[in-house]
Design an enzyme around this catalytic site. Structure first.
Site: not given
Ligand SMILES: [Fe+2]
Length: 242
Positions: A112, A151, A161, A164, A166
């Site tokens: 991110y 990640y 994870r 995905h 959000h």
């Molecule tokens: Fe996330």
């Protein structure tokens, strides 16, 4: 608004989420919920005028390139370009038109653009990872973005994870607010992802997985994924428990 307020001025609340669809606020596999989940039972509050009529967002707040996360910088981001499209529907299957849909995601390396994400994957100077769109008169939306990478996180031993995106929607009013995560078909990480698995029903989990869409795939340019979002009711897209 018209459908939620009667001629006599009586406020008609939206239907509540199906508790069997929603993930429990305390989901022990997802460690952070132990401190975030309410310790006392929730108290249902009847919807009032402010919850059923607002806010409403219009086209004038959306920038021309807000829906295209690959054209927000000087160069193109690295990774697999994708088209993400679908419809937003209410609990009765009707399209939700002119409604704001926002998304945020990691880059193709799974990182991110955020200061608390410091795991050793490269940043991409051409990718912020945030976009917005407004649905058209038939409830349709369309984004162009990059497929996010998986990640690591520290929830449990060797935790990753599933890839995905959000997604946040307000629907027609605060009472129809939905924050969820969209996944990609066939991800090998589903089985060990406690956020994905906090949604208990198998069919409910499947409603968080997009569908590969060859019809909307643009030859020699981008794969397409279709993801319809249902705000309420038995077929609702489950929210996440962040
Ligand atoms: Fe996330």
């Amino acid at each position: 608004m018209a459908e939620q307020v009667t001629g006599a001025g009586e406020v008609v609340g939206y239907r509540h989420d199906d508790e069997q669809v929603d993930p429990p606020l305390l989901s022990p596999g997802y460690v952070a919920t132990e401190t975030r989940a309410p310790k006392r039972p929730l108290i249902p509050i009847a919807h009032t005028l402010s919850e059923v009529t607002g806010p409403v967002y219009g086209h004038d707040r959306i920038g021309e390139l807000d829906h295209d996360l690959t054209r927000q910088h000087a160069g193109e981001p690295l990774g697999e370009r994708i088209i993400l499209h679908g419809r937003v529907l209410d609990g009765d299957g009707r399209p939700v038109r002119d409604t704001l849909i926002e998304l945020w995601q990691a880059n193709s390396a799974g990182r991110y653009a955020h200061q608390v994400d410091d795991h050793p994957a490269p940043m991409d100077p051409n990718f912020t990872g945030a976009g917005r769109a407004v649905t058209d008169s038939e409830g349709r939306y369309r984004f162009v973005t990059i497929k996010p990478g998986a990640y690591p996180w520290r929830n449990h031993e060797n935790a990753w994870r599933a890839a995905h995106i959000h997604i946040s929607l307000f629907g027609t009013a605060f009472a129809t607010r939905l924050v969820t995560q969209m996944y990609f078909p066939g991800d090998p990480l589903f089985y060990q992802d406690p956020i994905f698995n906090a949604v208990r029903g198998e069919r409910d989990r499947e409603r968080m997985i997009s569908r590969f869409d060859l019809d909307e795939t643009v030859p020699e340019w981008a794969l397409a994924y279709n993801f319809d979002i249902v705000l309420r009711g038995r077929e609702a897209t489950p929210p996440d428990i962040h």
